[in-house]
Motif scaffolding. Sequence first.
Motif, PDB file in Angstrom:
ATOM      1  N   ARG A  48      16.132 -34.494   8.462  1.00 45.06           N
ATOM      2  CA  ARG A  48      16.121 -35.640   7.546  1.00 45.06           C
ATOM      3  C   ARG A  48      15.817 -35.195   6.118  1.00 45.06           C
ATOM      4  NH1 ARG A  48      17.586 -37.531  11.771  1.00 45.06           N
ATOM      5  NH2 ARG A  48      16.961 -39.455  12.780  1.00 45.06           N
ATOM      6  N   TYR A  49      14.910 -34.236   5.983  1.00 50.42           N
ATOM      7  CA  TYR A  49      14.592 -33.715   4.653  1.00 50.42           C
ATOM      8  C   TYR A  49      15.850 -33.118   4.017  1.00 50.42           C
ATOM      9  CZ  TYR A  49      12.934 -30.903   0.845  1.00 50.42           C
ATOM     10  OH  TYR A  49      12.787 -30.354  -0.404  1.00 50.42           O
ATOM     11  N   ILE A  57       6.907 -37.377   1.667  1.00 46.91           N
ATOM     12  CA  ILE A  57       6.926 -37.240   3.126  1.00 46.91           C
ATOM     13  C   ILE A  57       5.547 -37.578   3.677  1.00 46.91           C
ATOM     14  CG2 ILE A  57       7.275 -35.664   5.062  1.00 46.91           C
ATOM     15  CD1 ILE A  57       9.047 -33.981   3.130  1.00 46.91           C
ATOM     16  N   LEU A  58       5.510 -38.461   4.669  1.00 44.88           N
ATOM     17  CA  LEU A  58       4.311 -38.723   5.461  1.00 44.88           C
ATOM     18  C   LEU A  58       4.526 -38.012   6.786  1.00 44.88           C
ATOM     19  CD1 LEU A  58       3.821 -42.524   4.728  1.00 44.88           C
ATOM     20  CD2 LEU A  58       2.414 -40.642   3.888  1.00 44.88           C
ATOM     21  N   LEU A  59       3.714 -37.013   7.060  1.00 39.77           N
ATOM     22  CA  LEU A  59       3.981 -36.073   8.142  1.00 39.77           C
ATOM     23  C   LEU A  59       2.813 -36.018   9.117  1.00 39.77           C
ATOM     24  CD1 LEU A  59       6.017 -33.850   9.002  1.00 39.77           C
ATOM     25  CD2 LEU A  59       4.843 -32.319   7.428  1.00 39.77           C
ATOM     26  N   ASP A  60       3.062 -36.440  10.361  1.00 37.61           N
ATOM     27  CA  ASP A  60       2.035 -36.365  11.399  1.00 37.61           C
ATOM     28  C   ASP A  60       1.764 -34.901  11.727  1.00 37.61           C
ATOM     29  OD1 ASP A  60       0.255 -37.185  13.397  1.00 37.61           O
ATOM     30  OD2 ASP A  60       1.833 -37.342  14.906  1.00 37.61           O
ATOM     31  N   VAL A  61       0.501 -34.578  11.961  1.00 38.44           N
ATOM     32  CA  VAL A  61       0.129 -33.197  12.271  1.00 38.44           C
ATOM     33  C   VAL A  61       0.612 -32.800  13.659  1.00 38.44           C
ATOM     34  CG1 VAL A  61      -1.842 -31.685  12.748  1.00 38.44           C
ATOM     35  CG2 VAL A  61      -1.808 -33.080  10.685  1.00 38.44           C
ATOM     36  N   ARG A  62       0.379 -33.656  14.641  1.00 44.24           N
ATOM     37  CA  ARG A  62       0.741 -33.330  16.030  1.00 44.24           C
ATOM     38  C   ARG A  62       2.059 -34.003  16.389  1.00 44.24           C
ATOM     39  NH1 ARG A  62      -4.939 -33.844  19.318  1.00 44.24           N
ATOM     40  NH2 ARG A  62      -5.956 -32.112  18.282  1.00 44.24           N
ATOM     41  N   MET A  63       3.098 -33.173  16.540  1.00 46.55           N
ATOM     42  CA  MET A  63       4.419 -33.668  16.941  1.00 46.55           C
ATOM     43  C   MET A  63       5.054 -32.637  17.866  1.00 46.55           C
ATOM     44  SD  MET A  63       6.206 -35.287  13.548  1.00 46.55           S
ATOM     45  CE  MET A  63       6.010 -33.828  12.550  1.00 46.55           C
ATOM     46  N   GLY A  81      11.696 -27.235  -2.140  1.00 49.26           N
ATOM     47  CA  GLY A  81      10.626 -27.821  -1.338  1.00 49.26           C
ATOM     48  C   GLY A  81       9.260 -27.876  -1.985  1.00 49.26           C
ATOM     49  N   GLY A  82       9.110 -27.269  -3.128  1.00 48.96           N
ATOM     50  CA  GLY A  82       7.811 -27.282  -3.783  1.00 48.96           C
ATOM     51  C   GLY A  82       7.517 -28.538  -4.564  1.00 48.96           C
ATOM     52  N   GLU A  83       8.531 -29.345  -4.789  1.00 48.14           N
ATOM     53  CA  GLU A  83       8.385 -30.517  -5.650  1.00 48.14           C
ATOM     54  C   GLU A  83       7.940 -31.768  -4.912  1.00 48.14           C
ATOM     55  OE1 GLU A  83       8.960 -30.128  -8.976  1.00 48.14           O
ATOM     56  OE2 GLU A  83       9.378 -28.035  -8.540  1.00 48.14           O
ATOM     57  N   VAL A  84       8.372 -31.942  -3.690  1.00 42.84           N
ATOM     58  CA  VAL A  84       8.144 -33.196  -2.969  1.00 42.84           C
ATOM     59  C   VAL A  84       6.687 -33.290  -2.481  1.00 42.84           C
ATOM     60  CG1 VAL A  84       8.944 -32.248  -0.756  1.00 42.84           C
ATOM     61  CG2 VAL A  84       9.010 -34.701  -1.132  1.00 42.84           C
ATOM     62  N   PRO A  85       6.015 -34.416  -2.757  1.00 44.84           N
ATOM     63  CA  PRO A  85       4.667 -34.589  -2.210  1.00 44.84           C
ATOM     64  C   PRO A  85       4.727 -34.737  -0.689  1.00 44.84           C
ATOM     65  CG  PRO A  85       5.075 -36.121  -4.032  1.00 44.84           C
ATOM     66  CD  PRO A  85       6.387 -35.498  -3.674  1.00 44.84           C
ATOM     67  N   ILE A  86       3.843 -34.022  -0.001  1.00 46.26           N
ATOM     68  CA  ILE A  86       3.749 -34.094   1.456  1.00 46.26           C
ATOM     69  C   ILE A  86       2.338 -34.525   1.813  1.00 46.26           C
ATOM     70  CG2 ILE A  86       3.871 -32.841   3.641  1.00 46.26           C
ATOM     71  CD1 ILE A  86       5.868 -30.924   2.309  1.00 46.26           C
ATOM     72  N   VAL A  87       2.244 -35.650   2.538  1.00 38.69           N
ATOM     73  CA  VAL A  87       0.956 -36.186   2.963  1.00 38.69           C
ATOM     74  C   VAL A  87       0.858 -36.013   4.475  1.00 38.69           C
ATOM     75  CG1 VAL A  87      -0.525 -38.218   3.051  1.00 38.69           C
ATOM     76  CG2 VAL A  87       1.014 -37.867   1.087  1.00 38.69           C
ATOM     77  N   MET A  88      -0.141 -35.261   4.905  1.00 36.95           N
ATOM     78  CA  MET A  88      -0.372 -35.071   6.329  1.00 36.95           C
ATOM     79  C   MET A  88      -1.143 -36.289   6.848  1.00 36.95           C
ATOM     80  SD  MET A  88       1.082 -32.165   6.689  1.00 36.95           S
ATOM     81  CE  MET A  88       0.593 -31.323   8.174  1.00 36.95           C
TER      82      MET A  88
END
Length: 187
Positions: A48-49, A57-63, A81-88
């Motif tokens: 999807r990315y 991106i809202l990213l679950d830790v356990r998948m 890939g360095g630009e997009v905010p990623i929230v775990m």
Amino acid sequence: MPESREQCHGLILVADDEATQRLLTRQALEQAGFEVVEARNGELALQRYDQQRPDLILLDVRMPKLDGFAVCARIRQRVDGGEVPIVMVTGLEDIVSIEQSYQAGATDFITKPVVWSILSHRVRYLLRAADAIQALRQSESRRIQAQQVARLANWDWDMVRDQVWWSDEIFRLFPIEPGALDAAFQS
């Protein structure tokens, strides 16, 4: 019905193996005007990315297939890939998981249960911060180009830390080898 990408507040990728969590996240974000795309595992999140280029991106830790740490690290390794905010997002509240998230390249960390009333505000803030960083990078790039065209150099001396910085243009204007200035200011 979500607005078009040009009219909405941003495209958010929600990657979580729990269907209920994805549904609740989608509802909270769409009510705030965001467009949402989902992934139920780490491999689909990477696909999807690549296909959608989300703004956050809202990213679950356990998948399954790939955990969130691996997905985050792989996105950060990509050229863009360095630009997009990623929230775990995770139910784990231990310091090790938080540190592992940041080491993988996460921008932020949210624990479950998610406070739905705050989520969209947090997402909006992170998108504004990412926009500000992007604008700063563009401004810096324009400054460097303008200095090259005008044949100008600049330098800065932080007297408190006793550190000196200079632009690359100084080496084109003066017959100085790049390592020579480092050696001169380190003694």
